[in-house]
Design a protein around this motif. Structure first.
Motif, PDB file in Angstrom:
ATOM      1  N   LYS A  55      38.215  35.239  41.158  1.00 16.98           N
ATOM      2  CA  LYS A  55      36.789  35.474  41.432  1.00 16.98           C
ATOM      3  C   LYS A  55      36.560  35.809  42.905  1.00 16.98           C
ATOM      4  O   LYS A  55      35.742  36.674  43.233  1.00 16.98           O
ATOM      5  N   VAL A  56      37.282  35.131  43.786  1.00 16.39           N
ATOM      6  CA  VAL A  56      37.142  35.391  45.220  1.00 16.39           C
ATOM      7  C   VAL A  56      37.622  36.802  45.552  1.00 16.39           C
ATOM      8  O   VAL A  56      36.968  37.538  46.305  1.00 16.39           O
ATOM      9  N   LEU A  57      38.755  37.206  44.994  1.00 18.07           N
ATOM     10  CA  LEU A  57      39.298  38.539  45.270  1.00 18.07           C
ATOM     11  C   LEU A  57      38.346  39.630  44.780  1.00 18.07           C
ATOM     12  O   LEU A  57      38.154  40.648  45.458  1.00 18.07           O
ATOM     13  N   ILE A  58      37.727  39.414  43.614  1.00 19.23           N
ATOM     14  CA  ILE A  58      36.755  40.392  43.100  1.00 19.23           C
ATOM     15  C   ILE A  58      35.531  40.432  44.003  1.00 19.23           C
ATOM     16  O   ILE A  58      35.018  41.511  44.344  1.00 19.23           O
ATOM     17  N   GLN A  59      35.050  39.267  44.434  1.00 18.10           N
ATOM     18  CA  GLN A  59      33.874  39.206  45.297  1.00 18.10           C
ATOM     19  C   GLN A  59      34.121  39.920  46.620  1.00 18.10           C
ATOM     20  O   GLN A  59      33.208  40.533  47.194  1.00 18.10           O
ATOM     21  N   LEU A  60      35.361  39.872  47.102  1.00 18.26           N
ATOM     22  CA  LEU A  60      35.712  40.509  48.372  1.00 18.26           C
ATOM     23  C   LEU A  60      36.159  41.965  48.196  1.00 18.26           C
ATOM     24  O   LEU A  60      36.626  42.595  49.148  1.00 18.26           O
ATOM     25  N   GLY A  61      36.056  42.491  46.974  1.00 16.53           N
ATOM     26  CA  GLY A  61      36.385  43.889  46.738  1.00 16.53           C
ATOM     27  C   GLY A  61      37.862  44.187  46.646  1.00 16.53           C
ATOM     28  O   GLY A  61      38.293  45.325  46.885  1.00 16.53           O
ATOM     29  N   LEU A  62      38.670  43.196  46.292  1.00 22.10           N
ATOM     30  CA  LEU A  62      40.122  43.372  46.224  1.00 22.10           C
ATOM     31  C   LEU A  62      40.641  43.375  44.792  1.00 22.10           C
ATOM     32  O   LEU A  62      41.790  43.013  44.528  1.00 22.10           O
ATOM     33  N   GLN A  63      39.795  43.811  43.859  1.00 20.71           N
ATOM     34  CA  GLN A  63      40.185  43.762  42.444  1.00 20.71           C
ATOM     35  C   GLN A  63      41.296  44.748  42.085  1.00 20.71           C
ATOM     36  O   GLN A  63      41.930  44.612  41.027  1.00 20.71           O
ATOM     37  N   ASP A  64      41.550  45.734  42.934  1.00 19.04           N
ATOM     38  CA  ASP A  64      42.620  46.703  42.659  1.00 19.04           C
ATOM     39  C   ASP A  64      43.895  46.388  43.440  1.00 19.04           C
ATOM     40  O   ASP A  64      44.846  47.174  43.391  1.00 19.04           O
ATOM     41  N   SER A  65      43.916  45.271  44.143  1.00 21.65           N
ATOM     42  CA  SER A  65      45.082  44.926  44.957  1.00 21.65           C
ATOM     43  C   SER A  65      46.215  44.360  44.099  1.00 21.65           C
ATOM     44  O   SER A  65      45.989  43.869  42.983  1.00 21.65           O
ATOM     45  N   THR A  66      47.430  44.436  44.625  1.00 20.01           N
ATOM     46  CA  THR A  66      48.584  43.861  43.937  1.00 20.01           C
ATOM     47  C   THR A  66      48.420  42.351  43.786  1.00 20.01           C
ATOM     48  O   THR A  66      48.801  41.773  42.764  1.00 20.01           O
ATOM     49  N   LEU A  67      47.835  41.719  44.809  1.00 11.59           N
ATOM     50  CA  LEU A  67      47.620  40.273  44.765  1.00 11.59           C
ATOM     51  C   LEU A  67      46.755  39.888  43.574  1.00 11.59           C
ATOM     52  O   LEU A  67      47.028  38.894  42.886  1.00 11.59           O
TER      53      LEU A  67
END
Length: 265
Positions: free
Chosen positions: A168-180
């Motif tokens: 949820k944090v990664l999506i909120q920060l715009g990192l939903q396409d990251s490898t992480l």
């Protein structure tokens, strides 16, 4: 009395402290982002505490019905306050998010705003309320000191929460396409399947092994309310796991489509 009071001080205090630290260190983050990241960190800390307590209880109980461990009751007292706090924290995140979109009714506290929040997060709020009003009384007052081993197993279900929170944090920060985010998504599915789904047949198997009962007959040897309680806990886990799998499938298809478009360009 000291243990529940400490929980009521610890979780809201940690949330407010994290909000202050994150806001001070990362001034470019919106209030919604700050609140969500803080709420998810507190959620992860509670989950790690719960799963660690569960592992300690399970490891210490040789007799699955009669062995006792103080964490089986102490952590319930301590963690109960988290459920009440988290409902309030989730509402604050929802409120800030909707206010950031310019919704007039979110300029202050309103019945419409609360109703919309309850509709949006109904199942999660119901889950928290059920733990407070059903699981807590049963664990503390109605089981006659039996089954600390199984209480520990229920605590271990929280092991998937840090990965869900990270997603949820990664999506909120715009990192939903990251490898992480992709790696974290796999960990969400794995830990959710092991700790929230397969844990139930494991508990039935352990009970059957302890009393020399075949797995398929264990349910028939348990009181009906035990089976009903397990079913009520398992049902929302299956629903959430279905949603996670559907989300993972959508992500996989979107990435596959993007790769195909890049190969043709």
């Amino acid at each position: 009395m000291i243990i529940p009071l400490s929980g009521f001080l610890f979780f809201p205090g940690l949330f407010l402290t994290l909000k202050h630290v994150i806001k001070t260190r990362f001034k470019n983050l919106k209030d919604t982002d700050v609140a969500l990241v803080s709420e998810r960190i507190v959620s992860s800390i509670h989950a790690l505490m719960a799963s660690t307590s569960g592992a300690l209880i399970v490891a210490s109980c040789r007799d699955i019905m009669n062995d006792r461990h103080r964490l089986a009751t102490d952590f319930v007292w301590f963690g109960a306050s988290y459920m009440a706090y988290d409902i309030c924290a989730m509402y604050q995140v929802h409120h800030l998010s909707e206010r950031g979109k310019g919704c007039e009714e979110y300029k202050g506290l309103s019945l419409h705003a609360i109703t919309k929040f309850l509709h949006k997060d109904f199942l999660l709020v119901l889950h928290h309320m059920a733990l407070l009003t059903v699981f807590m009384p049963v664990t503390l007052f109605l089981r006659r000191g039996l089954g600390d081993f199984f209480i520990g197993c229920f605590f271990i279900t929280e092991l998937s929460t840090p990965f869900v929170s990270a997603g949820k944090v990664l999506i909120q920060l715009g990192l939903q396409d990251s490898t992480l985010h992709k790696v974290n998504g796999l960990m969400v599915l794995l830990t959710f399947l092991l700790c929230r789904i397969l844990l139930f047949p494991f508990m039935y198997w352990v009970y059957g092994r302890n009393y020399n009962i075949p797995l398929y007959k264990v349910a028939l040897h348990l009181p009906w309310h035990c089976n009903l309680g397990n079913l009520c806990i398992l049902a929302p886990q299956l629903y959430w796991f279905f949603l996670l799998c559907r989300k993972a499938r959508r992500l996989y298809l979107r990435l596959k489509t993007q790769d195909a478009q890049q190969s043709h360009s």
